[in-house]
Design an enzyme around this catalytic site. Structure first.
Site, PDB file in Angstrom:
ATOM      1  N   GLY A   1      13.445 -21.239  19.703  1.00 36.38           N
ATOM      2  CA  GLY A   1      14.623 -20.406  19.933  1.00 36.38           C
ATOM      3  C   GLY A   1      15.861 -21.254  19.803  1.00 36.38           C
ATOM      4  N   ARG A   2      16.271 -21.437  18.543  1.00 41.07           N
ATOM      5  CA  ARG A   2      17.432 -22.298  18.262  1.00 41.07           C
ATOM      6  C   ARG A   2      18.709 -21.658  18.813  1.00 41.07           C
ATOM      7  NH1 ARG A   2      16.702 -24.236  12.478  1.00 41.07           N
ATOM      8  NH2 ARG A   2      16.726 -22.006  12.146  1.00 41.07           N
TER       9      ARG A   2
ATOM     10  N   ASP B   1      11.819 -15.057  16.803  1.00 41.32           N
ATOM     11  CA  ASP B   1      12.933 -15.239  17.745  1.00 41.32           C
ATOM     12  C   ASP B   1      13.418 -13.955  18.416  1.00 41.32           C
ATOM     13  OD1 ASP B   1      12.885 -17.919  17.235  1.00 41.32           O
ATOM     14  OD2 ASP B   1      14.557 -17.897  15.818  1.00 41.32           O
TER      15      ASP B   1
ATOM     16  N   ARG C   1      13.168 -22.042   2.548  1.00 41.62           N
ATOM     17  CA  ARG C   1      14.598 -21.865   2.835  1.00 41.62           C
ATOM     18  C   ARG C   1      15.308 -22.443   1.618  1.00 41.62           C
ATOM     19  NH1 ARG C   1      14.640 -20.697   8.516  1.00 41.62           N
ATOM     20  NH2 ARG C   1      13.110 -21.852   9.708  1.00 41.62           N
TER      21      ARG C   1
ATOM     22  N   THR D   1      10.575 -12.376  12.419  1.00 42.31           N
ATOM     23  CA  THR D   1      10.933 -13.665  13.022  1.00 42.31           C
ATOM     24  C   THR D   1      10.404 -13.694  14.448  1.00 42.31           C
ATOM     25  OG1 THR D   1      12.766 -14.962  13.986  1.00 42.31           O
ATOM     26  CG2 THR D   1      13.251 -12.683  13.492  1.00 42.31           C
TER      27      THR D   1
ATOM     28  N   ARG E   1       0.837  -1.218   0.000  1.00 45.18           N
ATOM     29  CA  ARG E   1       0.000   0.000   0.000  1.00 45.18           C
ATOM     30  C   ARG E   1       0.869   1.264   0.000  1.00 45.18           C
ATOM     31  NH1 ARG E   1      -5.403  -1.737   2.470  1.00 45.18           N
ATOM     32  NH2 ARG E   1      -5.982  -3.225   0.840  1.00 45.18           N
TER      33      ARG E   1
ATOM     34  N   ARG F   1       6.710 -34.605  33.367  1.00 41.59           N
ATOM     35  CA  ARG F   1       6.234 -34.651  31.989  1.00 41.59           C
ATOM     36  C   ARG F   1       7.005 -33.633  31.157  1.00 41.59           C
ATOM     37  NH1 ARG F   1       4.162 -38.340  34.070  1.00 41.59           N
ATOM     38  NH2 ARG F   1       2.031 -39.143  33.869  1.00 41.59           N
TER      39      ARG F   1
ATOM     40  N   ARG G   1       0.026 -25.344  33.291  1.00 42.21           N
ATOM     41  CA  ARG G   1       0.109 -25.078  34.742  1.00 42.21           C
ATOM     42  C   ARG G   1      -1.145 -25.628  35.445  1.00 42.21           C
ATOM     43  NH1 ARG G   1       3.893 -23.631  38.557  1.00 42.21           N
ATOM     44  NH2 ARG G   1       4.614 -21.739  37.526  1.00 42.21           N
TER      45      ARG G   1
HETATM   46  O1  F6P Z   1      11.884 -18.864  12.720  1.00 36.74           O
HETATM   47  C1  F6P Z   1      12.846 -19.215  13.646  1.00 36.74           C
HETATM   48  C2  F6P Z   1      12.505 -20.526  14.218  1.00 36.74           C
HETATM   49  O2  F6P Z   1      11.223 -20.431  14.683  1.00 36.74           O
HETATM   50  C3  F6P Z   1      13.430 -21.049  15.303  1.00 36.74           C
HETATM   51  O3  F6P Z   1      13.108 -20.631  16.592  1.00 36.74           O
HETATM   52  C4  F6P Z   1      13.267 -22.530  15.115  1.00 36.74           C
HETATM   53  O4  F6P Z   1      14.389 -23.210  15.564  1.00 36.74           O
HETATM   54  C5  F6P Z   1      13.138 -22.666  13.641  1.00 36.74           C
HETATM   55  O5  F6P Z   1      12.516 -21.501  13.202  1.00 36.74           O
HETATM   56  C6  F6P Z   1      12.377 -23.867  13.155  1.00 36.74           C
HETATM   57  O6  F6P Z   1      12.408 -23.875  11.767  1.00 36.74           O
HETATM   58  P1  F6P Z   1      11.701 -24.940  10.818  1.00 36.74           P
HETATM   59  O7  F6P Z   1      10.289 -24.525  10.681  1.00 36.74           O
HETATM   60  O8  F6P Z   1      12.431 -24.857   9.547  1.00 36.74           O
HETATM   61  O9  F6P Z   1      11.803 -26.254  11.505  1.00 36.74           O
END
Ligand code: F6P
Length: 323
Positions: free
Chosen positions: A171-172, A128, A72, A126, A25, A247, A155
């Site tokens: 969170g890789r 993250d 990707r 993202t 837009r 668990r 919880r």
């Molecule tokens: O977008 C980032 C992320 O969410 C990371 O936190 C996570 O490790 C990754 O993507 C997972 O990616 P995929 O969907 O390719 O498994």
């Protein structure tokens, strides 16, 4: 600049559609034509383009995912792939690009700019929140709320059964989701990649709770934690201490979906419009971000290299508040 392209790439994030809408837009209002590039860099290589008009982005501000889809692309990592992408863009008359994505997307955009000199501006999309140069990334707030809601539900059942839960969030490489949802849900401990995890520390925290007649406990673990993820950490704890009924829950991709929060929609709208203005001003190879409420530009190089840093005071806060 008469015609720009826009694409979403890497892991999707809620708010990408709102950003895409703002890019389209804003560009149209400046008299530009807009090309949507489907499936990120792979679609760029294959010339998978669609013209975007104002109505093409109607009714998407509230939708999760990305209507342009994402990927990707391995091929874009090669010079040949990037050359093909450049050729497709030239054929379509695209003179500048807006990239919506995370560090992988920007690393690709930077190389592409260096090789082919096509102006690119990035919008941080993202969940993250790991990019340097913006206080928040698009999708992060929604992911936080999704994870927090899920942990609240866990919880309830943890409390009913007097159980210990290890909950893994995404969170890789970054612990922002784990740390903040941990605080928001009253977790006993959080494990994040930015800090070494010691199983004995976790046990000590659990035992302190046990002494105070605490009946249920939640430990939030970022998937990239050095301790090896929720299953691994739970196993190590169980090997040392048997009294807990344990668990493990992996929240997974649920955190990437859903309708974006108000905060993400506004952030995405501001950054999308700012990206178009940035291209118009002749700036390139930068990410637009929001720092202290103001639009700021940060080079792709810095945005990816420096990462956002964790506030270690927040880690201390988890400890103080869970005692
Ligand atoms: O977008 C980032 C992320 O969410 C990371 O936190 C996570 O490790 C990754 O993507 C997972 O990616 P995929 O969907 O390719 O498994």
């Amino acid at each position: 600049m008469k015609k720009i392209g826009v694409y979403t790439s890497g892991g999707d994030a809620p708010g990408m559609n709102a950003c895409l809408r703002a890019v389209a837009r804003a560009a149209l209002s400046h008299g530009m034509e807009v090309v949507g590039i489907r499936r990120g860099y792979q679609g760029m290589i294959e010339g998978d383009f669609v013209e975007l008009k104002a109505h093409s982005v109607s009714n998407i501000i509230q939708r999760g995912g990305t209507i342009l889809k994402s990927s990707r692309s391995q091929e874009f990592r090669t010079p040949e792939g990037r050359q093909k992408a450049y050729n497709r863009l030239r054929e379509a008359g695209v003179e500048g690009l807006v990239a919506i994505g995370g560090d992988g997307t920007f690393a690709g955009a930077r190389t592409f700019y260096e090789e082919h000199k096509i102006p690119v501006v990035g919008c941080p999309g993202t969940i993250d929140n790991d990019l340097y140069g913006t206080d928040f990334t698009i999708g992060y707030d929604t992911a936080l709320n999704t994870a927090m809601d899920a942990i609240d539900k866990i919880r309830d059942t943890a409390d009913s059964h007097n159980r210990l839960f290890f909950i893994e969030v995404m969170g890789r490489d970054a612990g922002f989701i784990a740390l903040n949802t941990g605080i928001a849900s009253g977790a006993e401990a959080v494990c994040i990649p930015e800090k070494e995890t010691f199983v004995d520390d976790i046990i000590q925290r659990l035992e302190q709770g046990w002494m105070r007649q605490k009946t249920s406990s939640i430990i939030v673990v970022a998937e990239g934690d050095d301790g090896g993820g929720a299953f691994e950490i739970a196993k190590k704890v169980e090997e040392k201490i048997k009294r807990y009924d344990t668990r493990v829950v992996i929240l997974g991709h649920i955190q990437r979906g859903g309708s974006p929060t108000c905060m993400d929609r506004v952030l995405a709208s501001r950054l999308g419009a700012a990206a178009v203005e940035t291209l118009q001003e002749g700036l390139s190879n930068v990410m637009v971000g929001l720092v202290n409420g103001e639009i700021k530009h940060t080079s792709f190089f810095k945005a990816c290299k420096y990462h956002q840093t964790i506030n270690h005071n927040l880690l201390n806060l988890v400890e103080v508040l869970s005692t």
